[in-house]
Design a protein around this motif. Structure first.
Motif, PDB file in Angstrom:
ATOM      1  N   GLY A 141       0.812  -1.211   0.000  1.00 16.76           N
ATOM      2  CA  GLY A 141       0.000   0.000   0.000  1.00 16.76           C
ATOM      3  C   GLY A 141       0.847   1.262   0.000  1.00 16.76           C
ATOM      4  O   GLY A 141       0.552   2.215  -0.728  1.00 16.76           O
ATOM      5  N   GLY A 144       2.147   2.213  -3.255  1.00 20.63           N
ATOM      6  CA  GLY A 144       1.135   2.556  -4.248  1.00 20.63           C
ATOM      7  C   GLY A 144       0.869   1.466  -5.260  1.00 20.63           C
ATOM      8  O   GLY A 144       0.300   1.726  -6.332  1.00 20.63           O
ATOM      9  N   ARG A 147      -4.545  -0.364  -3.805  1.00 27.45           N
ATOM     10  CA  ARG A 147      -5.314   0.456  -2.875  1.00 27.45           C
ATOM     11  C   ARG A 147      -6.218  -0.453  -2.076  1.00 27.45           C
ATOM     12  O   ARG A 147      -6.855  -1.369  -2.620  1.00 27.45           O
ATOM     13  CB  ARG A 147      -6.145   1.496  -3.633  1.00 27.45           C
ATOM     14  N   SER A 297      -9.237  -1.148  -7.354  1.00 27.54           N
ATOM     15  CA  SER A 297      -7.786  -1.053  -7.271  1.00 27.54           C
ATOM     16  C   SER A 297      -7.123  -1.839  -8.398  1.00 27.54           C
ATOM     17  O   SER A 297      -7.655  -2.848  -8.874  1.00 27.54           O
ATOM     18  CB  SER A 297      -7.297  -1.598  -5.928  1.00 27.54           C
TER      19      SER A 297
END
Length: 339
Positions: A141, A144, A147, A297
Motif C-alpha cells: 500500500g 502505491g 489500494r 484497485s
C-alpha cells in the motif's frame, strides 16, 4: 505451499517471551558429515513423487482451472514425509538401529523439552507468520502498488457476489472479514497435518542432515530445495502466475528466506512443531490480500505483491536481519538444541 487464488477466502478445511528455564532437550544425533546417499534418495523420492502426483494436471491440460488442483496440491504435501522414510532406511544401513525413540528425537517430534519453549515458539509462529504477510501488504500500500478498502472491503464483497446465487443476500461483509481473520489460527491447526507432511522432510530431516555444511548453508540449501520441489505446480502458474523458469526461481528465493525463519525455529527449539504450525499459519493467511484490496484497485502481479512475492520476501529478510542482530543465530543458542 500456498496459492493466493485458492486462498481467496481463508480456508479452515490446506523469539517469544517464554522462559528458557527447565531441562535442556536431549541432544540430536548429529553426524560429522552429510549423509549424501540418504540426501540423494530423499531428493529423488520427494521430487519424483511430486511430479507423479501432479501429472494428472499436466495430462488433463486444464492448468490452474483444474478442479483436481486442491486435492493434488494437498497430496503433494505428503511426499516429503514419504521421502523421509526412504532416507531413514538408507541411514539405517549406515548408522545401525537407533530405535523409535532416537528417530523421533532426531526428527524433532519428541520429546518436547523444554515444553515452554516449544509450545511458546509454536504459538508465536501461528501469530507472527500472518503478521509478516500483513506487513507485506502495508508495504504494498505504501508503495502505491494497490489500494485497500479497510471499511467496506469492496473487493472482497465483489468477489463474494460472484460466488453467491443471483438474488441471494450476502451476510454483513465486516462480519465475514472478522470471521476470516479469527479463523486464521484455527486454520493453522487444521492445516497442520498437511504442513507436517512437508516439514518433517524439510526441517525435520533435511535441515539436520545438511547441518555439517554449516548453519547458514544448511538453512539456505534446504530452503532452495523446498522451493524447487514445488516445480510441478509452479510451472502451471501456481502462486505467481508464471509458467517458466522465472516462477521456479522466484519460488526458490521465497522458500529460502521463509525457510530460514522456519528453520530457525527448528534449530532454536530442537523441535519440528513450531515450523509445522508456522507453515500451517502461513497457508491459512495467504489470502489476506483478497480481503482488503479495493474493488477498483489495480492488482499488482502475484510475484511482486503476493504472499510469496518480492515484497513479502523483503519483509522476511528484514525479520531475519533483526534476529541476526539480536544474536538469535549464534552457535551457542542453536547447537545446544540441535547437535
Amino acid at each position: 505451499m500456498s496459492d493466493e487464488r485458492a486462498d481467496l477466502i481463508v480456508s479452515t478445511t490446506p523469539e517469544p517471551a517464554v522462559s528458557t528455564a527447565g531441562a535442556v532437550p536431549e541432544a540430536v544425533s548429529f553426524e560429522a558429515s552429510v549423509p549424501w546417499a540418504a540426501v540423494a534418495v530423499f531428493a529423488i523420492v520427494s521430487c519424483g513423487l511430486a511430479w507423479l502426483i501432479a501429472s494428472p494436471l499436466w495430462v488433463r491440460g486444464l492448468g490452474m482451472a483444474d478442479p483436481l488442483l486442491p486435492v493434488i496440491a494437498a497430496a503433494m504435501m505428503l511426499t516429503p514425509a514419504i521421502a523421509t522414510i526412504a532416507a531413514l532406511l538408507v541411514e539405517r544401513r549406515r548408522r545401525g538401529r537407533r530405535g523409535a525413540r532416537g528417530i523421533l528425537r532426531d526428527l524433532g517430534m519428541w520429546p518436547l523439552r523444554p515444553v515452554g519453549r516449544t509450545v511458546g515458539m509454536s504459538a508465536a509462529a501461528i501469530v507472527v507468520l500472518p503478521l509478516l504477510i500483513a506487513a507485506g501488504l502495508v508495504v504494498v500500500g505504501l508503495l502505491g502498488l494497490a489500494r485497500f478498502d479497510l471499511v467496506g472491503f469492496s473487493g472482497f464483497a465483489e468477489q463474494l457476489e460472484t460466488l453467491l446465487p443471483p438474488g441471494t443476500p450476502a451476510p454483513p461483509i465486516v462480519l465475514l472479514v472478522t470471521m476470516q481473520l479469527v479463523m486464521i489460527p484455527v486454520g493453522a491447526i487444521i492445516n497442520a497435518p498437511f504442513a507436517f507432511g512437508e516439514e518433517i522432510g524439510w526441517r525435520g530431516w533435511l535441515l539436520p542432515a545438511l547441518r555439517p555444511l554449516g548453519t547458514w548453508p544448511a538453512l539456505l540449501v534446504s530452503g532452495a530445495f523446498w522451493g524447487f520441489w514445488h516445480s510441478p505446480l509452479i510451472l502451471l502458474g501456481y502462486n505467481f502466475g508464471l509458467t517458466d523458469i522465472t516462477g521456479v526461481l522466484l519460488m526458490i528465493l521465497a522458500c529460502m528466506v521463509l525457510g530460514v525463519l522456519l528453520g530457525w525455529t527448528r534449530l532454536r527449539t530442537g523441535s519440528v512443531w513450531p515450523a509445522v504450525f508456522g507453515h500451517g499459519a502461513f497457508n491459512a493467511a495467504a489470502g489476506l490480500g483478497a480481503l482488503v484490496v479495493a474493488a477498483d484497485s489495480t492488482v499488482p502481479p502475484a510475484w511482486v505483491a503476493g504472499p510469496l512475492g518480492l515484497v513479502t520476501c523483503a519483509i522476511f529478510a528484514v525479520t531475519i536481519a533483526v534476529l541476526v542482530a539480536a544474536g538469535q543465530f549464534r552457535r551457542d543458542r542453536l547447537d545446544a538444541r540441535l547437535g
